[in-house]
Design a protein around this motif. Structure first.
Motif, PDB file in Angstrom:
ATOM      1  N   MET A   5      62.248  30.634   2.721  1.00 14.45           N
ATOM      2  CA  MET A   5      62.314  31.418   3.873  1.00 14.45           C
ATOM      3  C   MET A   5      63.244  31.095   4.896  1.00 14.45           C
ATOM      4  SD  MET A   5      59.355  33.526   3.799  1.00 14.45           S
ATOM      5  CE  MET A   5      58.840  33.686   5.262  1.00 14.45           C
ATOM      6  N   GLY A   6      63.639  29.913   4.865  1.00  7.82           N
ATOM      7  CA  GLY A   6      64.672  29.348   5.780  1.00  7.82           C
ATOM      8  C   GLY A   6      65.926  29.886   5.565  1.00  7.82           C
ATOM      9  N   LEU A   7      66.335  29.908   4.190  1.00  4.42           N
ATOM     10  CA  LEU A   7      67.455  30.503   3.773  1.00  4.42           C
ATOM     11  C   LEU A   7      67.499  32.046   3.878  1.00  4.42           C
ATOM     12  CD1 LEU A   7      68.132  28.401   0.662  1.00  4.42           C
ATOM     13  CD2 LEU A   7      69.291  28.237   2.580  1.00  4.42           C
ATOM     14  N   LEU A   8      66.588  32.614   3.809  1.00  2.43           N
ATOM     15  CA  LEU A   8      66.476  34.043   4.232  1.00  2.43           C
ATOM     16  C   LEU A   8      66.738  34.488   5.529  1.00  2.43           C
ATOM     17  CD1 LEU A   8      63.670  35.363   1.709  1.00  2.43           C
ATOM     18  CD2 LEU A   8      66.127  35.853   1.417  1.00  2.43           C
ATOM     19  N   CYS A   9      66.051  33.700   6.422  1.00  9.00           N
ATOM     20  CA  CYS A   9      66.191  33.764   7.719  1.00  9.00           C
ATOM     21  C   CYS A   9      67.741  33.623   8.251  1.00  9.00           C
ATOM     22  CB  CYS A   9      65.553  32.970   8.770  1.00  9.00           C
ATOM     23  SG  CYS A   9      63.822  33.422   8.711  1.00  9.00           S
ATOM     24  N   LEU A  10      68.548  32.644   7.594  1.00 10.28           N
ATOM     25  CA  LEU A  10      69.981  32.294   7.864  1.00 10.28           C
ATOM     26  C   LEU A  10      70.602  33.492   7.289  1.00 10.28           C
ATOM     27  CD1 LEU A  10      70.377  28.483   6.937  1.00 10.28           C
ATOM     28  CD2 LEU A  10      70.694  29.659   9.381  1.00 10.28           C
ATOM     29  N   ILE A  11      70.431  33.991   6.105  1.00 11.24           N
ATOM     30  CA  ILE A  11      71.231  35.006   5.680  1.00 11.24           C
ATOM     31  C   ILE A  11      71.112  36.234   6.522  1.00 11.24           C
ATOM     32  CG2 ILE A  11      71.589  36.519   3.780  1.00 11.24           C
ATOM     33  CD1 ILE A  11      70.653  34.296   1.772  1.00 11.24           C
TER      34      ILE A  11
END
Length: 74
Positions: A58-64
């Motif tokens: 979820m954090g990586l998706l938010c960053l992307i």
């Protein structure tokens, strides 16, 4: 009020200056806290489950999505 206070009507509206900042902050918090949790649990000998990877994803998706919004691609 002067005639220079408002932009001319033929200019497109300006985007807000901080687009994607909230997503970037949330993403960094999720990724960072997940990494700290994994290191602490590894140090004390705890076990991990695959559910530990959900906040990381979820954090990586938010960053992307935050980076894409900041660059104007979305």
């Amino acid at each position: 009020m002067s005639w220079t206070d408002s932009p001319p009507p033929w200019l497109p509206p300006l985007p807000p200056p901080n687009r994607g900042r909230a997503l970037l902050i949330i993403g960094w918090l999720l990724v960072g806290s997940t990494v700290v949790y994994i290191f602490v649990m590894s140090y004390i000998g705890g076990t991990h489950s695959l559910l530990t990877l959900v906040p990381l994803l979820m954090g990586l998706l938010c960053l992307i999505f935050g980076i894409l919004r900041r660059n104007g691609s979305r």
